[in-house]
Design an enzyme around this catalytic site. Sequence first.
Site, PDB file in Angstrom:
ATOM      1  N   ASN A   1       7.805  -5.758  -1.094  1.00 52.87           N
ATOM      2  CA  ASN A   1       7.802  -4.646  -0.150  1.00 52.87           C
ATOM      3  C   ASN A   1       6.376  -4.574   0.397  1.00 52.87           C
ATOM      4  OD1 ASN A   1       7.782  -2.326   1.335  1.00 52.87           O
ATOM      5  ND2 ASN A   1       8.795  -1.049  -0.205  1.00 52.87           N
TER       6      ASN A   1
ATOM      7  N   ALA B   1       3.219  -0.879   4.776  1.00 50.25           N
ATOM      8  CA  ALA B   1       2.702  -0.833   6.159  1.00 50.25           C
ATOM      9  C   ALA B   1       2.263  -2.207   6.659  1.00 50.25           C
ATOM     10  CB  ALA B   1       1.545   0.156   6.240  1.00 50.25           C
TER      11      ALA B   1
ATOM     12  N   ARG C   1       5.354  10.906  -2.570  1.00 48.96           N
ATOM     13  CA  ARG C   1       5.072  10.558  -1.177  1.00 48.96           C
ATOM     14  C   ARG C   1       6.305  10.759  -0.292  1.00 48.96           C
ATOM     15  NH1 ARG C   1       4.662   4.404   1.190  1.00 48.96           N
ATOM     16  NH2 ARG C   1       4.046   4.986   3.297  1.00 48.96           N
TER      17      ARG C   1
ATOM     18  N   TYR D   1      11.294   8.530   1.331  1.00 55.45           N
ATOM     19  CA  TYR D   1      11.252   7.459   0.322  1.00 55.45           C
ATOM     20  C   TYR D   1      11.954   7.805  -0.996  1.00 55.45           C
ATOM     21  CZ  TYR D   1       7.842   5.583   3.583  1.00 55.45           C
ATOM     22  OH  TYR D   1       7.237   5.107   4.720  1.00 55.45           O
TER      23      TYR D   1
ATOM     24  N   ARG E   1      13.560   4.252  12.307  1.00 52.13           N
ATOM     25  CA  ARG E   1      12.397   5.140  12.306  1.00 52.13           C
ATOM     26  C   ARG E   1      11.572   4.926  13.589  1.00 52.13           C
ATOM     27  NH1 ARG E   1       9.472   4.645   6.701  1.00 52.13           N
ATOM     28  NH2 ARG E   1       8.391   6.464   7.583  1.00 52.13           N
TER      29      ARG E   1
ATOM     30  N   HIS F   1      12.667  -2.792   1.734  1.00 54.04           N
ATOM     31  CA  HIS F   1      12.091  -1.493   2.095  1.00 54.04           C
ATOM     32  C   HIS F   1      13.006  -0.398   1.592  1.00 54.04           C
ATOM     33  CE1 HIS F   1       9.228  -3.393   4.790  1.00 54.04           C
ATOM     34  NE2 HIS F   1      10.224  -4.171   5.180  1.00 54.04           N
TER      35      HIS F   1
ATOM     36  N   PRO G   1       0.781  -1.223   0.000  1.00 51.76           N
ATOM     37  CA  PRO G   1       0.000   0.000   0.000  1.00 51.76           C
ATOM     38  C   PRO G   1       0.820   1.283   0.000  1.00 51.76           C
ATOM     39  CG  PRO G   1      -0.111  -1.098   2.133  1.00 51.76           C
ATOM     40  CD  PRO G   1       0.541  -2.057   1.184  1.00 51.76           C
ATOM     41  N   ASN G   2       0.307   2.230  -0.731  1.00 49.17           N
ATOM     42  CA  ASN G   2       0.845   3.600  -0.839  1.00 49.17           C
ATOM     43  C   ASN G   2       2.114   3.697  -1.684  1.00 49.17           C
ATOM     44  OD1 ASN G   2      -1.175   4.896   0.848  1.00 49.17           O
ATOM     45  ND2 ASN G   2      -0.241   3.768   2.541  1.00 49.17           N
TER      46      ASN G   2
ATOM     47  N   GLU H   1      12.368  -9.655   1.467  1.00 50.86           N
ATOM     48  CA  GLU H   1      11.621  -8.474   1.921  1.00 50.86           C
ATOM     49  C   GLU H   1      12.485  -7.234   1.714  1.00 50.86           C
ATOM     50  OE1 GLU H   1      10.607  -8.725   6.079  1.00 50.86           O
ATOM     51  OE2 GLU H   1      10.194  -6.576   6.201  1.00 50.86           O
TER      52      GLU H   1
HETATM   53  C1  DQA Z   1       8.249   0.951   3.643  1.00 52.21           C
HETATM   54  C2  DQA Z   1       8.402   1.126   5.162  1.00 52.21           C
HETATM   55  C3  DQA Z   1       7.074   0.931   5.870  1.00 52.21           C
HETATM   56  O1  DQA Z   1       7.243   1.136   7.270  1.00 52.21           O
HETATM   57  C4  DQA Z   1       6.043   1.920   5.367  1.00 52.21           C
HETATM   58  O2  DQA Z   1       4.804   1.673   5.958  1.00 52.21           O
HETATM   59  C5  DQA Z   1       5.945   1.951   3.879  1.00 52.21           C
HETATM   60  C6  DQA Z   1       7.166   1.841   3.082  1.00 52.21           C
HETATM   61  C7  DQA Z   1       9.560   1.262   2.893  1.00 52.21           C
HETATM   62  O3  DQA Z   1       9.680   0.827   1.754  1.00 52.21           O
HETATM   63  O4  DQA Z   1      10.424   1.958   3.435  1.00 52.21           O
HETATM   64  O5  DQA Z   1       4.874   2.156   3.318  1.00 52.21           O
HETATM   65  O6  DQA Z   1       7.934  -0.410   3.384  1.00 52.21           O
END
Ligand code: DQA
Length: 149
Positions: free
Chosen positions: A78, A81, A22, A27, A111, A104, A14-15, A102
């Site tokens: 990835n 959240a 964003r 990011y 963080r 990120h 998501p997002n 995995e």
């Molecule tokens: C994320 C890190 C997560 O904590 C966050 O909720 C994201 C992006 C990253 O790629 O840094 O949406 O996965």
Amino acid sequence: MTKPDVRILVLHGPNLNLLGTREPGVYGTTTLKGINQSLMALASEFSLELRILQTNSEGAMVDAIQGAMADCQGILINPAAYTHTSVAIRDAIAAVALPAVEVHLSNVHAREPFRSHSYIAPVAVGQICGFGAISYLLGLRALAERLGK
Ligand code: DQA
């Protein structure tokens, strides 16, 4: 160029469709399209085929992971959240028993404290974080290595 014989599911949670605009301080400014293009270029070097999906829905992520069982050999994910909340995604990865890496963009361990816990990490081959868009490329390399490519 040899025909790809290994397919990887690349799953963005998501997002991540908003990458580019964003929270660029966290990011970066690379768009999801840009990340996917870099991944496809690297995949062709390793003779890998990619199935790429971004979804904001937890259930759609579970469906994609289950679907990978039929015709993919690995998963680059990835979970965004859902990393920090989703037993369902963790269980799906464990169920399909495909090697999963995995990734990120941000260093989740540097963080807010809630981001340092991952439900996914215990069922993944490993976790790569903190390198911005490069995390994905490092993750794909690691998966290629794991798959003997
Ligand atoms: C994320 C890190 C997560 O904590 C966050 O909720 C994201 C992006 C990253 O790629 O840094 O949406 O996965």
